[in-house]
Design an enzyme around this catalytic site. Sequence first.
Site, mmCIF file in Angstrom:
data_model
loop_
_atom_site.group_PDB
_atom_site.id
_atom_site.type_symbol
_atom_site.label_atom_id
_atom_site.label_comp_id
_atom_site.label_asym_id
_atom_site.label_seq_id
_atom_site.Cartn_x
_atom_site.Cartn_y
_atom_site.Cartn_z
ATOM 1 N N SER A 1 0.841 -1.187 0.000
ATOM 2 C CA SER A 1 0.000 0.000 0.000
ATOM 3 C C SER A 1 0.888 1.253 0.000
ATOM 4 C CB SER A 1 -0.969 -0.035 1.187
ATOM 5 O OG SER A 1 -2.011 0.902 1.019
ATOM 6 N N ASP B 1 -9.358 -2.880 -6.760
ATOM 7 C CA ASP B 1 -8.899 -1.937 -5.729
ATOM 8 C C ASP B 1 -9.805 -0.713 -5.680
ATOM 9 O OD1 ASP B 1 -7.485 -0.349 -3.937
ATOM 10 O OD2 ASP B 1 -5.543 -0.929 -4.756
ATOM 11 N N HIS C 1 -8.053 -4.315 -2.450
ATOM 12 C CA HIS C 1 -6.806 -3.737 -1.954
ATOM 13 C C HIS C 1 -6.195 -4.587 -0.840
ATOM 14 C CE1 HIS C 1 -3.929 -0.487 -1.380
ATOM 15 N NE2 HIS C 1 -4.139 -0.556 -0.080
#
Length: 264
Positions: free
Chosen positions: A65, A184, A238
Amino acid sequence: MGAIGQIISDELPGAYVHSVRVGSTEGADRTAGFFGNVNTQIDSVCTDLLSISELRGGVNLMGFSQGGLFARALVQRCSGLNVRALVTWGAPHAGVSQIPECARQDDMMCNWMRRVAARGVYSWYVRDHVVQAQYFKDPKRLDEYVERNVFLPDINGDSREQPAEYRERLVALDKLVLVRFSDDSMIYPAGSSWFGFVDEDNGEIDVGDTEMYREDWLGLRELKESGRLEFVEVEGTHMQIDEHVLRGMVSTHFGLRAPLLRLQ
């Protein structure tokens, strides 16, 4: 070390694995993921890593991330850290045009960050103290972004004043792997994981159509043309990483060449 660190150790028996943490405690590290100055944090991490004797022969980096974005900044800025390969998962390399949502509705720290950011991402206090504001990029206010954002324009060359060594250090990588998640919704636009973005009408801009890539400000085109840059898409939302995919990524791109650092 955590589950991810254990998987890496399993795949690379005998390799030195170090998890990067900002702050002396787990709580401080979590707070630093929302509040603080990213430039200061990267300088501090760089100093810490250079003091670790096991890393002096070269390292591999894996970032998750926003940690992937910060790992790339380490490659560019941390002179003396010999990074051989970098793999990033769902990293907002080109920035975000929306402040990321919270993974859990009851996440008080994240919700507080979003409330503070709502006051104005380019205001003096927010831009210097809210981590997510430091990679926020409004496609309708690009001049303001370049002028007031304290982090992203520098490492992405948007300020046009980027030190030459930033590009040189990225081009020196043996391998750069950019992983994007197919569904995502945390990082917007999701294409930012591949250095893509959106225009002011919210139309997607592929990395190959950006001025940054065409003029090769960061060396991405050179890496791609030499076979050292890979764009990978994995199924899922994600940070939904299948263990087999993670193991394969580690064994394929890292092997036993160097110690491994991970950033979250």
